[in-house]
Write a protein that holds these residues in place. Sequence first.
Motif, PDB file in Angstrom:
ATOM      1  N   GLN A   1       0.810  -1.220   0.000  1.00 31.46           N
ATOM      2  CA  GLN A   1       0.000   0.000   0.000  1.00 31.46           C
ATOM      3  C   GLN A   1       0.845   1.272   0.000  1.00 31.46           C
ATOM      4  O   GLN A   1       0.326   2.370  -0.223  1.00 31.46           O
ATOM      5  N   ALA A   2       2.133   1.128   0.276  1.00 36.20           N
ATOM      6  CA  ALA A   2       2.978   2.298   0.508  1.00 36.20           C
ATOM      7  C   ALA A   2       2.993   3.247  -0.686  1.00 36.20           C
ATOM      8  O   ALA A   2       2.918   4.471  -0.527  1.00 36.20           O
ATOM      9  N   GLN A   3       3.099   2.693  -1.889  1.00 35.13           N
ATOM     10  CA  GLN A   3       3.170   3.540  -3.075  1.00 35.13           C
ATOM     11  C   GLN A   3       1.881   4.330  -3.272  1.00 35.13           C
ATOM     12  O   GLN A   3       1.909   5.520  -3.622  1.00 35.13           O
ATOM     13  N   ASP A   4       0.728   3.688  -3.028  1.00 33.90           N
ATOM     14  CA  ASP A   4      -0.553   4.385  -3.173  1.00 33.90           C
ATOM     15  C   ASP A   4      -0.662   5.541  -2.185  1.00 33.90           C
ATOM     16  O   ASP A   4      -1.109   6.640  -2.536  1.00 33.90           O
ATOM     17  N   PHE A   5      -0.275   5.283  -0.938  1.00 30.60           N
ATOM     18  CA  PHE A   5      -0.333   6.346   0.063  1.00 30.60           C
ATOM     19  C   PHE A   5       0.613   7.487  -0.295  1.00 30.60           C
ATOM     20  O   PHE A   5       0.312   8.660  -0.069  1.00 30.60           O
ATOM     21  N   TYR A   6       1.770   7.127  -0.832  1.00 33.53           N
ATOM     22  CA  TYR A   6       2.731   8.153  -1.240  1.00 33.53           C
ATOM     23  C   TYR A   6       2.094   9.064  -2.282  1.00 33.53           C
ATOM     24  O   TYR A   6       2.227  10.295  -2.228  1.00 33.53           O
ATOM     25  N   GLY A   7       1.380   8.443  -3.224  1.00 30.18           N
ATOM     26  CA  GLY A   7       0.717   9.224  -4.263  1.00 30.18           C
ATOM     27  C   GLY A   7      -0.389  10.110  -3.722  1.00 30.18           C
ATOM     28  O   GLY A   7      -0.724  11.142  -4.319  1.00 30.18           O
TER      29      GLY A   7
END
Length: 457
Positions: A219-225
Amino acid sequence: MTRPDPFDEAPFDPHLSHEGMSRILSILPEERRLTGAALDQWLSNAAVQGLYLDQSGRFHVAPPEAEMIGYVTDEQLDDVFTKRFGKALTPAELALLKALLTNLTLREISADTGATYETRRSQAKSLLAKSRMSRQADLINIMSALVAMSITLRQSQSAVINRTSDEVVQRLYGALGRVHHLTMSSGRDLHVMDVGPPGGQPILLMHSTFLPFYPMPAQAQDFYGQNLRFLMPVRPGFLGSQLPKGEAIEITDLFARDVAEFVRAFNFTTVPVVSHTIGVFAALKLLKHSPDHRSALLVSPTHITSPQSQLPPFMYETIKLACRSNKAIMAVMDLLTRAIDLPEKFRSSFGKVYADSPSDLDIIARNEPLLADVIWTASRSMAGLATDHALMRSDWTAMLPPDAGKVRILMGETDPHCDTIAVLQKLGKSSADANIIKGWGQITGIFEPQDVLSLHQ
């Protein structure tokens, strides 16, 4: 031959007093030296009462202009003296010792503090008597080396812990995460995992037991976005972090005090607080010590009557042993835990624990690759697991702040670790906003964070 006056006004030779220290300081790797803009901000907001040590081996009562190696608090300085000489210092003697370590003379100290020279001389005599030394310069030389050694040893011990949490972040998040290693004014270390864009919207998270990290790596990449930044203080005993002495609830309170100091220093006092499962205790303690926080979201707060029945059996037995073990045995246990192939044991145990929670079983099945990370972090968090086991016997509902209206509680209808009916009864007329979410188990809020965020709008 005239015997030299032990209170000679000539300052001691800095080269002599720091001769041994230079060798000690030279062993510190460059990355362990406390530098950078983040540290500058931290020091400007939360300067400790103690002594700072710069790279040249000189002590300061305020953060030095030169590069700083580390510092000791007043309490730690007194502890160094007491352990070496067997006698504690009075507050006045401690203040004098600090000033002498910064290379001030008795007359300079008297002028700075307004006390008479005779008063300071009397206190200096008391220092010498307690140390059983005849010359002030000798005492200062020895204390300089002892304090420097104390700082560098603490840095070395912290380095081991730092590597563990750094390794976790690198393994799970790569370039999306980082760890802040701080020493608080209490003298305790605080490690804060930071995942997301540095300038993103921060969320302060109190992590669960078997998942001392967030968000899930996938999920980290989505939250970063989405420009969301998760700050996760590592609770005591997890990922190799130090575990203070005391009962579990007392340890949690000390941790919350350190986190409160952290959020004040970095101006995070209005950041929303989110807790997962047993992290609820740390979240509520934080609200106590940081009253400026406006809101808290307690996701799947743990509330069970029999901790043994709700834990994987093999882990329960391991935790029981951990509760009774000293640090040496804990180290052996950690090695054994890493050596044993545990995935099948975890699968079987979780299958039994979540047998009546279809949503939890579905999430576990869909996130099979994460099991290795759960085992990997658990094996490095035995002391934390033992503390959480003890916390399970406590009642977090009694810890809700008077202004509980700013607290929202989300409980899964099939959560095996939360007796939702008992919680609602205990909350009674509390102003806390408690909700039982249909279709949720215990870990839904962790693995389906968008549901949590939408409910928290």
